[in-house]
Design a protein around this motif. Structure first.
Motif, mmCIF file in Angstrom:
data_model
loop_
_atom_site.group_PDB
_atom_site.id
_atom_site.type_symbol
_atom_site.label_atom_id
_atom_site.label_comp_id
_atom_site.label_asym_id
_atom_site.label_seq_id
_atom_site.Cartn_x
_atom_site.Cartn_y
_atom_site.Cartn_z
ATOM 1 N N GLN A 12 0.935 -1.479 -0.155
ATOM 2 C CA GLN A 12 0.069 0.095 -0.037
ATOM 3 C C GLN A 12 0.806 1.313 0.098
ATOM 4 O O GLN A 12 1.862 1.354 0.825
ATOM 5 C CB GLN A 12 -0.881 -0.099 1.125
ATOM 6 C CG GLN A 12 -2.017 -1.143 1.271
ATOM 7 C CD GLN A 12 -2.903 -0.995 2.377
ATOM 8 O OE1 GLN A 12 -2.948 -0.038 2.990
ATOM 9 N NE2 GLN A 12 -3.407 -2.208 2.721
ATOM 10 N N ARG A 13 0.538 2.263 -0.823
ATOM 11 C CA ARG A 13 1.330 3.454 -1.059
ATOM 12 C C ARG A 13 0.389 4.647 -1.509
ATOM 13 O O ARG A 13 -0.518 4.477 -2.119
ATOM 14 C CB ARG A 13 2.414 3.073 -1.927
ATOM 15 C CG ARG A 13 2.177 2.942 -3.434
ATOM 16 C CD ARG A 13 3.456 3.048 -4.085
ATOM 17 N NE ARG A 13 2.777 2.526 -5.593
ATOM 18 C CZ ARG A 13 2.852 3.528 -6.719
ATOM 19 N NH1 ARG A 13 2.792 4.888 -6.471
ATOM 20 N NH2 ARG A 13 2.472 2.932 -7.974
ATOM 21 N N ARG A 14 1.036 5.786 -0.728
ATOM 22 C CA ARG A 14 0.176 6.795 -1.236
ATOM 23 C C ARG A 14 0.440 7.691 -2.726
ATOM 24 O O ARG A 14 1.521 7.467 -3.192
ATOM 25 C CB ARG A 14 0.531 8.077 0.064
ATOM 26 C CG ARG A 14 -0.272 9.440 -0.232
ATOM 27 C CD ARG A 14 0.069 10.320 0.917
ATOM 28 N NE ARG A 14 0.109 9.744 2.227
ATOM 29 C CZ ARG A 14 -1.193 9.502 2.810
ATOM 30 N NH1 ARG A 14 -2.202 9.841 2.044
ATOM 31 N NH2 ARG A 14 -1.177 8.833 4.041
ATOM 32 N N VAL A 15 -0.500 7.785 -3.374
ATOM 33 C CA VAL A 15 -0.414 8.536 -4.685
ATOM 34 C C VAL A 15 -1.223 9.809 -4.571
ATOM 35 O O VAL A 15 -2.520 9.891 -4.222
ATOM 36 C CB VAL A 15 -0.972 7.602 -5.674
ATOM 37 C CG1 VAL A 15 -0.806 8.214 -7.190
ATOM 38 C CG2 VAL A 15 -0.205 6.175 -5.867
ATOM 39 N N VAL A 16 -0.496 10.817 -5.289
ATOM 40 C CA VAL A 16 -1.150 11.985 -4.954
ATOM 41 C C VAL A 16 -1.425 12.585 -6.819
ATOM 42 O O VAL A 16 -0.358 12.389 -7.458
ATOM 43 C CB VAL A 16 -0.310 13.179 -4.375
ATOM 44 C CG1 VAL A 16 -0.843 14.374 -4.653
ATOM 45 C CG2 VAL A 16 -0.110 12.699 -2.974
ATOM 46 N N ILE A 17 -2.651 12.669 -7.178
ATOM 47 C CA ILE A 17 -3.116 13.092 -8.378
ATOM 48 C C ILE A 17 -3.610 14.645 -8.283
ATOM 49 O O ILE A 17 -4.486 14.959 -7.687
ATOM 50 C CB ILE A 17 -3.994 11.966 -8.907
ATOM 51 C CG1 ILE A 17 -3.546 10.573 -8.759
ATOM 52 C CG2 ILE A 17 -4.721 12.318 -10.296
ATOM 53 C CD1 ILE A 17 -4.560 9.644 -8.899
ATOM 54 N N GLU A 18 -3.218 15.384 -9.434
ATOM 55 C CA GLU A 18 -3.714 16.705 -9.651
ATOM 56 C C GLU A 18 -4.941 16.508 -10.331
ATOM 57 O O GLU A 18 -5.102 16.162 -11.477
ATOM 58 C CB GLU A 18 -2.643 17.526 -10.197
ATOM 59 C CG GLU A 18 -3.168 19.101 -10.114
ATOM 60 C CD GLU A 18 -1.893 19.861 -10.550
ATOM 61 O OE1 GLU A 18 -2.229 20.522 -11.844
ATOM 62 O OE2 GLU A 18 -0.850 20.014 -9.974
ATOM 63 N N ASN A 19 -5.953 17.267 -9.823
ATOM 64 C CA ASN A 19 -7.249 17.487 -10.680
ATOM 65 C C ASN A 19 -7.431 18.691 -11.776
ATOM 66 O O ASN A 19 -6.119 19.443 -11.837
ATOM 67 C CB ASN A 19 -8.657 17.493 -9.782
ATOM 68 C CG ASN A 19 -8.406 18.795 -9.084
ATOM 69 O OD1 ASN A 19 -7.786 19.649 -9.142
ATOM 70 N ND2 ASN A 19 -9.434 18.981 -8.075
ATOM 71 N N ASN A 20 -8.217 18.904 -12.366
ATOM 72 C CA ASN A 20 -8.210 19.942 -13.455
ATOM 73 C C ASN A 20 -8.416 21.382 -12.854
ATOM 74 O O ASN A 20 -8.406 22.346 -13.554
ATOM 75 C CB ASN A 20 -9.282 19.716 -14.331
ATOM 76 C CG ASN A 20 -10.743 19.678 -14.175
ATOM 77 O OD1 ASN A 20 -10.750 20.013 -12.784
ATOM 78 N ND2 ASN A 20 -11.568 19.388 -14.903
ATOM 79 N N HIS A 21 -8.573 21.300 -11.424
ATOM 80 C CA HIS A 21 -8.455 22.818 -11.023
ATOM 81 C C HIS A 21 -6.975 22.945 -10.310
ATOM 82 O O HIS A 21 -6.959 23.759 -9.600
ATOM 83 C CB HIS A 21 -9.491 22.918 -9.880
ATOM 84 C CG HIS A 21 -10.909 22.935 -10.540
ATOM 85 N ND1 HIS A 21 -11.586 23.884 -11.057
ATOM 86 C CD2 HIS A 21 -11.728 21.697 -10.534
ATOM 87 C CE1 HIS A 21 -12.731 23.455 -11.578
ATOM 88 N NE2 HIS A 21 -12.908 22.060 -11.068
#
Length: 281
Positions: A12-21
């Motif tokens: 299990q690992r953290r993933v950070v994703i940018e939204n379109n804002h």
């Protein structure tokens, strides 16, 4: 072979994703090494750490299927301000997550949503038609209902007088502000129209608890009327969070995913003749 708790932690690992804002969405990837991925979405004023999301992702991981649970903008550990309503914008957060993992050469096999998250995954399916297995857990069909419980019986009058409503919890602590714009966002989200736009090739499961006091079980029956390729499962005695029915909820969802994946032949190597998943580990 059963993995140790230490081995599971590594997966299990953290993933950070940018939204379109430009807001960063925080999530936990349950990595099994499978190319296929199931995305799990939380409900209103909730987070990826609530029990239904954690248990569903862990169950998928145990069966050899990678899963990703994340916080919508303004919730949990994600950036952004919490906003009442926001259904369509949260569908776009889900879109950002889907596109991110497709960029990582993943196949999005299913999207699962609990409560408001159920509405979000259905809105997503109605707009994009690119994920053909959808699970709606305790979503609300009639969005004009269910507001008085949180906002009070005179909420429309107070909104007209002040232009906003501040919502406090039982201890008197401020939680969030409802504006005319955010209320309008909810009231103009047409669930029926969205359901009718979902394509026949998209298989949808609605699960609901018969003792749900947050969203009445009758809403589940409405979804069944308007979604073309739909399966309905009522869990007798279950409340909105499936407090005493987590095992049954997980079993129902996994059974549906097995049927769906088998029909679509997305994961033939992960399926046994008795329709159980074969562990990849």
């Amino acid at each position: 072979m059963t993995r140790s708790l230490a081995d599971r932690a590594v997966q299990q690992r953290r993933v950070v994703i940018e939204n379109n804002h430009g807001e960063k969405l925080s999530g936990i990837l349950h990595e099994t090494g499978s190319k296929q991925l199931v995305i799990v979405c939380h409900g209103f004023q909730s987070s990826k750490e609530r029990i239904p999301m954690v248990n569903l992702a862990a169950a998928l991981e145990k069966e050899g299927i990678s899963a990703f649970r994340f916080d919508f903008a303004g919730n949990g550990e994600s950036e952004g301000l919490f906003q009442y309503g926001n259904y369509r914008r949260e569908a776009e957060d889900l879109r950002a997550v889907v596109q991110y993992f497709r960029g990582e050469n993943r196949v999005i096999s299913a999207v699962i949503g609990h409560s408001k998250g159920g509405n979000v995954v259905l809105l997503y399916a109605s707009k994009y038609n690119d994920v053909h297995t959808v699970v709606n857990i305790s979503g609300r069909f009639n969005l004009e209902k269910g507001m008085e419980g949180r906002l009070g019986k005179d909420f429309l009058l107070r909104l007209q007088q002040h232009g906003y409503i501040d919502v406090f919890n039982r201890k008197g602590k401020f939680e969030y502000r409802v504006t005319e714009e955010s209320l309008k966002d909810r009231l103009t989200t047409d669930t029926r129209a969205a359901c009718l736009l979902i394509q026949q090739e998209c298989r949808v499961l609605t699960v609901h608890g018969s003792m749900d006091k947050i969203v009445p079980v009758e809403d589940a029956i409405e979804f069944a009327k308007f979604i073309p390729n739909h399966k309905l499962h009522i869990i007798k005695g279950a409340d909105h969070e499936y407090t005493s029915h987590q095992g049954e909820l997980t079993s129902v969802v996994l059974d549906f995913l097995r049927e769906s994946f088998n029909a679509e032949k997305d994961m033939p190597k992960l399926l046994l003749k008795d329709h159980s998943f074969r562990s990849r580990l």
